[in-house]
Design a protein around this motif. Structure first.
Motif, PDB file in Angstrom:
ATOM      1  N   GLU A 201       0.857  -1.190   0.000  1.00 50.15           N
ATOM      2  CA  GLU A 201       0.000   0.000   0.000  1.00 50.15           C
ATOM      3  C   GLU A 201       0.892   1.239   0.000  1.00 50.15           C
ATOM      4  OE1 GLU A 201      -2.270  -0.559   3.553  1.00 50.15           O
ATOM      5  OE2 GLU A 201      -3.439  -2.214   2.730  1.00 50.15           O
ATOM      6  N   LEU A 202       1.055   1.846  -1.173  1.00 52.76           N
ATOM      7  CA  LEU A 202       1.989   2.974  -1.292  1.00 52.76           C
ATOM      8  C   LEU A 202       1.304   4.329  -1.368  1.00 52.76           C
ATOM      9  CD1 LEU A 202       4.429   1.537  -4.003  1.00 52.76           C
ATOM     10  CD2 LEU A 202       4.615   1.357  -1.525  1.00 52.76           C
ATOM     11  N   THR A 203      -0.023   4.334  -1.383  1.00 52.83           N
ATOM     12  CA  THR A 203      -0.706   5.594  -1.687  1.00 52.83           C
ATOM     13  C   THR A 203      -1.456   6.178  -0.486  1.00 52.83           C
ATOM     14  OG1 THR A 203      -2.528   4.271  -2.564  1.00 52.83           O
ATOM     15  CG2 THR A 203      -0.940   5.108  -4.149  1.00 52.83           C
ATOM     16  N   SER A 204      -1.189   5.655   0.713  1.00 50.83           N
ATOM     17  CA  SER A 204      -1.821   6.252   1.899  1.00 50.83           C
ATOM     18  C   SER A 204      -1.208   7.636   2.113  1.00 50.83           C
ATOM     19  CB  SER A 204      -1.564   5.386   3.137  1.00 50.83           C
ATOM     20  OG  SER A 204      -0.197   5.478   3.514  1.00 50.83           O
ATOM     21  N   ASP A 205      -1.872   8.441   2.930  1.00 46.72           N
ATOM     22  CA  ASP A 205      -1.400   9.806   3.188  1.00 46.72           C
ATOM     23  C   ASP A 205       0.021   9.794   3.759  1.00 46.72           C
ATOM     24  OD1 ASP A 205      -1.628  12.652   3.537  1.00 46.72           O
ATOM     25  OD2 ASP A 205      -1.807  12.252   5.675  1.00 46.72           O
ATOM     26  N   ARG A 206       0.259   8.906   4.729  1.00 51.19           N
ATOM     27  CA  ARG A 206       1.589   8.848   5.368  1.00 51.19           C
ATOM     28  C   ARG A 206       2.671   8.427   4.383  1.00 51.19           C
ATOM     29  NH1 ARG A 206       1.138   6.548  11.543  1.00 51.19           N
ATOM     30  NH2 ARG A 206      -0.335   8.097  12.285  1.00 51.19           N
TER      31      ARG A 206
END
Length: 405
Positions: A201-206
């Motif tokens: 998961e590379l597109t979270s805010d963090r």
């Protein structure tokens, strides 16, 4: 005593776990064996010497296939997940419970390094936390205050930016290129692997904020080639460095040969408030699931991993850090850190204890290391091409599809 309880076999490699010069490969083990013999004079301990760390995994795999697995096995961080997923180790929970060994005996992240599928399969033996080293002289030159212990990624970037733009000819740089995207992900507390299925998961805010940090650093410095050699020449403000490397670098004779003419200081890796952001490599010991002398293996493992005198010896000889807070916080530990150090580098036991408590915990699934390598390759390529931000979703898709195929 049964025949097979008279002998205890151990699987070891010769070199330092941290790739630092170490002329006394088996010193700690031999010291522990002498202590063990006082309590268990009838048990003979055997280990095969001369196995290099790079060959160790193959050597161990062959032993497993031949059904000659040693009773007790040293396990480097990177091999643990794969071996644990194959059922190579015994669960230690009942041993720990019987002997009243509490989780709080160890630093939390080092103990968690030996957990898999909710089971404690290995005990930590030695740790190598990453420190952030800084060139104090260079920061003073640009009238920059040295950062506090609990600095954030934003503050870190601001300082790097200041150094890079304080000189028009770009002769000085903010940070060496070994501050990488994974360090940035730790700093923001991003979970790039889904805990349940290992999906990326590379597109979270963090995650996006962490990738933006790396992109900004790379764009500012306009080169990837900010090496540790440039740091040695006094031209870089910050460099992440393992404790074992730091202790080697700052001690005699290595410090003299490196010809550093500036003041060093070290602090914790930058991280958001409340986030554990320090990468810590942990070397562990595990009992083989096919051990012939389980009782002896447990007793010796307990000595290696929980005995304060042995753990002090680990810290002294192997240049890493003890996994026991009780050892790290002792005055003897401060003496060990100050030994052979050239000019005062202010690594105090208090600071080291705080750094060890800041250990990030890595995901636990079989293909973690392989997946990380694939991911690293794709992310580095996108960074080199200058289009990481637009590529993130594609990279995520490609890595996850290759897993399902």
């Amino acid at each position: 005593m049964k025949e097979n309880e008279k002998t205890l076999t151990i699987g070891l490699y010769t070199s330092s776990s941290w790739n630092v010069p170490n002329g006394h490969q088996y010193k700690v083990i031999d010291y522990a064996i002498r202590k063990f013999k006082q309590e268990h004079p009838n048990i003979k301990i055997k280990y095969e010497s001369g196995i290099q760390q790079d060959d160790y995994r193959n050597w161990l795999s062959e032993k497993i296939i031949e059904n000659k697995t040693p009773d007790l096995i040293i396990v480097p961080n990177r091999d643990f997940n794969a071996l644990a997923s194959e059922g190579a180790f015994k669960n230690l929970s009942s041993f720990m419970w019987q002997d009243n060994i509490k989780n709080s005996t160890f630093y939390a992240s080092t103990l968690k390094a030996g957990q898999y599928n909710g089971q404690q399969l290995a005990l930590p033996y030695e740790a190598n936390p990453t420190l952030m080293v800084m060139n104090k002289t260079l920061l003073q030159k640009f009238k920059i205050k040295t950062p506090s212990y609990d600095w954030t990624p934003q503050q870190f970037y601001k300082l790097c930016h200041q150094v890079t733009y304080s000189n028009t000819k770009k002769k000085y740089y903010g940070v060496t290129m070994n501050y990488n995207w994974q360090d940035a992900q730790f700093a923001y507390g991003a979970q790039i692997f889904n805990k349940n299925d290992g999906n990326v998961e590379l597109t979270s805010d963090r995650s996006r904020r962490a990738f933006a940090l790396i992109e900004n650093i790379v764009n500012d410095q306009s080169t990837f080639n900010v090496t540790s050699q440039l740091f040695d020449k006094g031209r870089v403000a910050f460099m992440p460095l393992g404790l074992a490397q730091y202790r080697t670098y700052t001690s005699y004779p290595f410090h003299i040969t490196r010809n550093n003419k500036f003041l060093w200081k070290c602090t914790k890796m930058p991280g958001m408030e409340g986030i554990k952001a320090t990468p810590i490599e942990t070397t562990m010991f595990a009992i083989s699931s096919k051990a012939k002398n389980t009782k002896g293996a447990w007793e010796f493992m307990k000595l290696l991993c929980t005995n304060k005198k042995v753990q002090r010896e680990v810290m002294k000889t192997n240049m890493g850090c003890s996994v026991l807070p009780a050892v790290v916080k002792s005055t003897q530990a401060q003496k060990i850190l100050d030994e052979k150090v050239i000019n005062f580098h202010n690594l105090t036991i208090k600071k080291l204890d705080l750094i060890m408590k800041d250990g990030a915990v890595l995901p636990k699934f079989k293909d973690y290391n392989d997946n990380l390598e694939k991911l690293d390759y794709k992310i580095q390529n996108a960074l080199n091409a200058g289009n990481l931000e637009t590529q993130l979703f594609n990279i995520q898709l490609q890595v996850n599809q290759s897993e399902t195929n």
